[in-house]
Design an enzyme around this catalytic site. Structure first.
Site, PDB file in Angstrom:
ATOM      1  N   TRP A   1       0.812  -1.211   0.000  1.00  0.00           N
ATOM      2  CA  TRP A   1       0.000   0.000   0.000  1.00  0.00           C
ATOM      3  C   TRP A   1       0.849   1.266   0.000  1.00  0.00           C
ATOM      4  O   TRP A   1       0.487   2.274  -0.621  1.00  0.00           O
ATOM      5  CB  TRP A   1      -0.978  -0.018   1.172  1.00  0.00           C
ATOM      6  CG  TRP A   1      -1.995  -1.101   0.992  1.00  0.00           C
ATOM      7  CD1 TRP A   1      -2.121  -2.249   1.723  1.00  0.00           C
ATOM      8  CD2 TRP A   1      -2.989  -1.170  -0.037  1.00  0.00           C
ATOM      9  NE1 TRP A   1      -3.132  -3.023   1.221  1.00  0.00           N
ATOM     10  CE2 TRP A   1      -3.684  -2.391   0.142  1.00  0.00           C
ATOM     11  CE3 TRP A   1      -3.345  -0.331  -1.087  1.00  0.00           C
ATOM     12  CZ2 TRP A   1      -4.723  -2.784  -0.691  1.00  0.00           C
ATOM     13  CZ3 TRP A   1      -4.387  -0.725  -1.931  1.00  0.00           C
ATOM     14  CH2 TRP A   1      -5.062  -1.935  -1.734  1.00  0.00           C
TER      15      TRP A   1
ATOM     16  N   ASP B   1      -1.296   6.822   6.322  1.00  0.00           N
ATOM     17  CA  ASP B   1      -2.432   5.991   5.920  1.00  0.00           C
ATOM     18  C   ASP B   1      -2.651   4.965   7.019  1.00  0.00           C
ATOM     19  O   ASP B   1      -1.995   3.930   7.068  1.00  0.00           O
ATOM     20  CB  ASP B   1      -2.132   5.313   4.585  1.00  0.00           C
ATOM     21  CG  ASP B   1      -3.196   4.287   4.194  1.00  0.00           C
ATOM     22  OD1 ASP B   1      -4.244   4.205   4.876  1.00  0.00           O
ATOM     23  OD2 ASP B   1      -2.975   3.553   3.207  1.00  0.00           O
TER      24      ASP B   1
ATOM     25  N   LYS C   1     -12.059  -1.502   8.158  1.00  0.00           N
ATOM     26  CA  LYS C   1     -11.267  -2.406   8.981  1.00  0.00           C
ATOM     27  C   LYS C   1     -11.556  -2.211  10.471  1.00  0.00           C
ATOM     28  O   LYS C   1     -11.996  -3.130  11.135  1.00  0.00           O
ATOM     29  CB  LYS C   1      -9.784  -2.225   8.669  1.00  0.00           C
ATOM     30  CG  LYS C   1      -9.463  -2.435   7.181  1.00  0.00           C
ATOM     31  CD  LYS C   1      -8.036  -2.148   6.852  1.00  0.00           C
ATOM     32  CE  LYS C   1      -7.792  -2.118   5.353  1.00  0.00           C
ATOM     33  NZ  LYS C   1      -8.056  -3.393   4.667  1.00  0.00           N
TER      34      LYS C   1
END
Length: 361
Positions: free
Chosen positions: A102, A172, A196
């Site tokens: 990511w 992030d 999440k």
């Protein structure tokens, strides 16, 4: 109907009390005769919900007043591009610390809008650890420094907040936000996809220092400018009202659990139990990540013989353990241990792993 133990990396498990309350309120929210999804986002009832959700999140994370809280859309991936649009002017550079899939994607998506400098990366080591801090090549003139505190796929986590001097630190936190207390004042901007630890997919929570909203960047449509979203209380356009509602219920649930210090303790216990089972399996299971960089949220592991993978997945699902297949980028298995996954779920997983190894070892 019985619910199974859900180890999905995202969309992920939600707290059962949150789902049960949403179920009770689905058709008639607060006695108004309609679902929360059917109400105007500019009406008094929903405005009150939005204000309470923000207040609860501010309380959980001790967010200072000089930070705006935004409830946006697009997933974290959209903001890989939108962050440099808002924080960097033409010709600016930004430093990226890349520790997994990511972080690598964030740098790639930012490239059309800012000069991306990969100031540190562990790609050459297959993302098995964080790059040592003394190897980072940071630029004091950079518009910001971006990193991913927890890599969902590779299972690599920063256990402290890196010091990057006066350059705004951008994080992030999609897969580790609300998993424990953090010092928000050390960041310029935090963003997180909700699916999440916050709620359902389709919502992004952003915490941004207000002075950064005033940066002169480039011409862009209002819908892309964070300052305009902040000025309109995240209602520049119709927001994800269902996601916002469920996020608010999750914030209330976290408060009822005792807050983020309690969640940090619980998450540490769950991760320790699973890593102990892997490390103590005599090599039947393996986690290749440097122990100092291991994630509490996402635990990838392999079996000593990948020919057993299909049997492991089939038997684990039959045992009531869902979504243990690893990401296609690295294969193997992965157990995600977000806030809503209880210790009992990890105990059930560990018991199954012991039994499987005994039968197939």
């Amino acid at each position: 109907m019985s619910r199974l133990w859900n180890f999905s990396a995202g969309p992920a498990a939600l707290p059962q009390p949150v789902l049960e309350r949403a179920q009770r309120e689905l058709l008639d929210w607060q006695g108004c005769g309609a679902s929360v999804m059917e109400l105007s986002h500019r009406g008094k009832l929903f405005m009150g919900l939005a204000q309470k959700a923000e207040a609860d999140l501010r309380g959980l994370l001790a967010i200072p007043e000089n930070y705006a809280v935004l409830f946006l859309q697009g997933g974290a991936t959209q903001h890989f591009a939108q962050i440099p649009m808002n924080l960097a002017a033409d010709g600016d550079s930004a430093d990226y610390i890349v520790t997994g899939h990511w972080g690598e994607k964030a740098a790639s998506e930012a490239a059309p809008y800012v000069k991306v400098s990969v100031a540190a990366s562990s790609k050459g080591e297959n993302y098995l650890r964080r790059p040592p801090r003394d190897t980072w090549q940071l630029d004091a003139r950079a518009a910001y420094v971006h990193y991913t505190p927890n890599e969902t796929i590779h299972g690599v986590e920063f256990h402290d907040i890196p010091d990057v001097g006066d350059v705004p630190l951008v994080a992030d936190m999609s897969s580790d936000i609300l998993s424990g207390p953090i010092d928000v004042s050390k960041f310029g901007l935090i963003y997180a996809g909700a699916q999440k630890n916050i709620g359902p997919s389709g919502l992004v929570v952003m915490i941004v220092r207000r002075d950064l909203l005033e940066r002169a960047t480039r011409p862009m449509a209002k819908i892309f400018r964070y300052a305009d979203h902040a000025a309109n209380d995240s209602m520049l356009n119709t927001p994800n009202t269902w996601g916002w509602y469920l996020a608010g219920l999750t914030f209330e649930w976290l408060k009822e659990q005792g807050g983020l210090a309690v969640m940090r303790e619980r998450n540490g216990a769950k991760a320790s139990l699973l890593y102990q089972a892997i490390d103590g399996s005599g090599g039947f299971y393996r986690n290749p990540i440097d122990p100092a960089s291991r994630s509490r949220m996402n635990v990838p592991f392999t079996l000593h013989d990948n020919a057993l993978d299909a049997d492991f997945l089939k038997e684990s699902e039959a045992a009531g353990l869902l979504a243990l297949k690893g990401h296609k980028a690295i294969g193997g298995m992965r157990a995600s241990l977000y806030n809503a996954v209880p210790l009992e779920a990890v105990q059930a997983l560990v018991a199954f792993m012991h039994d499987f190894a005994k039968r197939h070892g």
